[in-house]
Design a protein around this motif. Sequence first.
Motif, PDB file in Angstrom:
ATOM      1  N   LYS A  61       0.982  -1.145   0.230  1.00  0.00           N
ATOM      2  CA  LYS A  61      -0.197  -0.015   0.000  1.00  0.00           C
ATOM      3  C   LYS A  61       0.552   0.925   0.303  1.00  0.00           C
ATOM      4  CE  LYS A  61      -4.114  -2.297   2.790  1.00  0.00           C
ATOM      5  NZ  LYS A  61      -4.746  -1.733   3.440  1.00  0.00           N
ATOM      6  N   LYS A  62       1.804   1.245   1.111  1.00  0.00           N
ATOM      7  CA  LYS A  62       2.918   2.354   0.606  1.00  0.00           C
ATOM      8  C   LYS A  62       3.206   2.996  -0.817  1.00  0.00           C
ATOM      9  CE  LYS A  62       3.467   2.319   6.069  1.00  0.00           C
ATOM     10  NZ  LYS A  62       5.020   1.690   6.715  1.00  0.00           N
ATOM     11  N   ASN A  63       4.542   1.894  -1.405  1.00  0.00           N
ATOM     12  CA  ASN A  63       4.200   1.662  -2.342  1.00  0.00           C
ATOM     13  C   ASN A  63       3.645   2.003  -3.332  1.00  0.00           C
ATOM     14  OD1 ASN A  63       6.899   0.540  -1.416  1.00  0.00           O
ATOM     15  ND2 ASN A  63       6.518  -1.220  -1.740  1.00  0.00           N
ATOM     16  N   THR A  64       2.214   1.205  -3.644  1.00  0.00           N
ATOM     17  CA  THR A  64       1.194   1.933  -4.184  1.00  0.00           C
ATOM     18  C   THR A  64       1.666   3.599  -4.547  1.00  0.00           C
ATOM     19  OG1 THR A  64       0.314   0.169  -3.859  1.00  0.00           O
ATOM     20  CG2 THR A  64      -1.151   1.662  -4.950  1.00  0.00           C
ATOM     21  N   GLU A  65       1.072   4.189  -3.058  1.00  0.00           N
ATOM     22  CA  GLU A  65       1.423   5.421  -2.972  1.00  0.00           C
ATOM     23  C   GLU A  65       2.125   6.751  -3.373  1.00  0.00           C
ATOM     24  OE1 GLU A  65       0.585   6.316   1.523  1.00  0.00           O
ATOM     25  OE2 GLU A  65      -1.514   5.452   1.704  1.00  0.00           O
ATOM     26  N   LYS A  66       2.948   6.252  -3.545  1.00  0.00           N
ATOM     27  CA  LYS A  66       4.665   6.355  -4.261  1.00  0.00           C
ATOM     28  C   LYS A  66       4.322   6.411  -4.992  1.00  0.00           C
ATOM     29  CE  LYS A  66       7.357   5.556  -0.152  1.00  0.00           C
ATOM     30  NZ  LYS A  66       9.182   4.472   0.354  1.00  0.00           N
ATOM     31  N   ALA A  67       3.785   5.014  -5.553  1.00  0.00           N
ATOM     32  CA  ALA A  67       3.850   5.034  -7.292  1.00  0.00           C
ATOM     33  C   ALA A  67       3.118   5.887  -8.118  1.00  0.00           C
ATOM     34  CB  ALA A  67       3.424   3.339  -8.015  1.00  0.00           C
ATOM     35  N   ASP A  68       1.546   6.541  -7.556  1.00  0.00           N
ATOM     36  CA  ASP A  68       0.745   7.283  -8.431  1.00  0.00           C
ATOM     37  C   ASP A  68       1.710   8.173  -7.901  1.00  0.00           C
ATOM     38  OD1 ASP A  68      -1.048   4.818  -8.121  1.00  0.00           O
ATOM     39  OD2 ASP A  68      -2.003   5.423  -6.285  1.00  0.00           O
ATOM     40  N   GLU A  69       2.226   8.741  -6.240  1.00  0.00           N
ATOM     41  CA  GLU A  69       2.822  10.510  -6.464  1.00  0.00           C
ATOM     42  C   GLU A  69       3.645  10.477  -7.628  1.00  0.00           C
ATOM     43  OE1 GLU A  69       3.323  14.247  -5.705  1.00  0.00           O
ATOM     44  OE2 GLU A  69       1.752  12.741  -4.966  1.00  0.00           O
ATOM     45  N   ASN A  70       4.632   9.328  -7.906  1.00  0.00           N
ATOM     46  CA  ASN A  70       6.163   9.699  -9.265  1.00  0.00           C
ATOM     47  C   ASN A  70       5.108   9.596 -10.173  1.00  0.00           C
ATOM     48  OD1 ASN A  70       8.638   8.852 -10.202  1.00  0.00           O
ATOM     49  ND2 ASN A  70       7.949   6.677 -10.706  1.00  0.00           N
TER      50      ASN A  70
ATOM     51  N   ARG B  99       2.408  10.100 -11.120  1.00  0.00           N
ATOM     52  CA  ARG B  99       1.372  12.011 -11.163  1.00  0.00           C
ATOM     53  C   ARG B  99       2.756  13.010 -11.594  1.00  0.00           C
ATOM     54  NH1 ARG B  99       0.392  16.741  -9.178  1.00  0.00           N
ATOM     55  NH2 ARG B  99       1.904  15.902  -6.897  1.00  0.00           N
ATOM     56  N   THR B 100       3.703  12.392 -10.994  1.00  0.00           N
ATOM     57  CA  THR B 100       4.819  13.897 -10.798  1.00  0.00           C
ATOM     58  C   THR B 100       5.414  14.060 -12.414  1.00  0.00           C
ATOM     59  OG1 THR B 100       6.237  12.492  -9.616  1.00  0.00           O
ATOM     60  CG2 THR B 100       5.752  14.608  -9.234  1.00  0.00           C
ATOM     61  N   ALA B 101       5.522  12.662 -12.787  1.00  0.00           N
ATOM     62  CA  ALA B 101       6.569  12.389 -13.873  1.00  0.00           C
ATOM     63  C   ALA B 101       5.659  12.741 -15.070  1.00  0.00           C
ATOM     64  CB  ALA B 101       6.616  10.716 -14.381  1.00  0.00           C
ATOM     65  N   ASN B 102       4.554  12.491 -15.043  1.00  0.00           N
ATOM     66  CA  ASN B 102       3.434  13.262 -15.870  1.00  0.00           C
ATOM     67  C   ASN B 102       3.376  14.772 -16.286  1.00  0.00           C
ATOM     68  OD1 ASN B 102       2.251  10.385 -17.585  1.00  0.00           O
ATOM     69  ND2 ASN B 102       0.596  10.527 -15.711  1.00  0.00           N
TER      70      ASN B 102
END
Length: 499
Positions: A436-445, A447-450
């Motif tokens: 779950k923590k990795n998912t939150e970080k991957a979502d933010e990553n 979002r910032t990449a896009n």
Amino acid sequence: MNKTLFFSLFACLTTPALAQQTLTLDSCRAMALRNNKQLSVSRVKQEVAANLRKSARTKYLPHVSALGGYEWTSKEMSLLNDEQKNALSNIGTTFATSASEKAEQVIGKIPQGIWEILEMKGITPEGLQQQLNSVMGSMGALGNGAGQRVVDAFRTDTRNVFAGAIMVTQPVFMGGAIIAMNKMADIGVELAANSTEAKRQLTLYQIDQAYWQVVSLKHKQKLAQGYLDLVRKLDEDVQKMIREGVATRSEGLSVSVKVNEAEMTLMKVDDGLTLSKMLLCQLCGMPMSNQVTLADEDADDLSTSNLTTKVDMDQVAVMRPELRQLQNMVDMSRQFTNILKAGNLPMVALTGGYAVSNPNVFNGFERKFAGVWNVGVLVRVPIWNWGDVAYKVRASKGATAIANLELAEAREKIELQVNQSSFHVNEAFKRLEMAKKNTEKADENLRTANLGFHEGVISSTTVMEAQTAWLQAQSQKIDAEIDVKLSQVNLQKAMGTLQ
């Protein structure tokens, strides 16, 4: 006409909805338990064991049997030999001849003077002899008839023999064999019930695995579709940038390769989902072509209640049907030993009945049916059998020892299985929290990449890396959620509490 067209259109629209069936985990379990062939076999075995127990109970009760038979022989039994038969048949003639000879001798010894007196009365020696012969002849005929009747009375006429009997046998003491047999029948009923419970839990375990496998693939299908949409959107953006001259063709080819990979991944997930649903339908007893939807397919977050992992091996020994089955085998082996021991003990039974035969000898030899009542005690005492029973008892005790060792080994293995399952449950929850923590970080990553890509400060390669990391994080989260479910099912099965 309009009504007919309306109902036809309504039927066409509602048919797909009716064909699609929504199933929950409980409904899948219920159908699997109802349609599983091995469970049906186990239920029949329970009925067989119950009937065998009823049969064993009848050994305590008196048993009644009827016998009947007919026998023809070429010769009949005779109590008199041929000489005796001839003597009895001619006993009158023999007596008359002897009497006539004696009378003739007596007549010859009568004095002449007496004959002169008798002649005066008309009695002559010749006349007297004739009268005596006539009387002796009549007596001889009577004697011969009486002798023949005696011969006929001793005739057995056993060439045609009819016999029948009704027998009642009541066991009194069989060396404990009947008691042991009934205990074995009781154990057999328990063994059949434990076997049914083991197959029931195995069926639930299989259906749970198949259910959550479908749920996992369905979530991964949505994830694969979402990832495909992302890379397609990126591909469109890169193609626009190529046309505007701000991106190279190499970047476009790299993104196109990712699109192809995403399409292949989605195709594999679709195929796996189809096969998994076919397996689920087969376990539920439904046609494999049925279109089913699971209640947990559309859940955004699978609820994962924490299951207690405290292990009580005494409780596990009671709940696990496999251990109960092994204990049943130990108990049955002991009772079989008791049955063998009964071979060295005396056996007592009461007997009674009514026997009938034709001919019979209850009133001489009579050509009619007649019978007699009888009551008795039957005692069987074994004296010497060269140690046959003792050897069998030793062999049976060896089998009991083997069964005890297998039971002890199974307990050790199940204890290890329970501890490992408990450990896996705790580890699955830890992996879920990390996912779950990795998912939150991957979502933010992502979002910032896009955002950086649209601003022109981040390359398409970095965006693809962020998308790949997001896909892995989401996939790991799905795997972690399903792993929690399956580890809990494994623990319940290991503890024998799968309901």
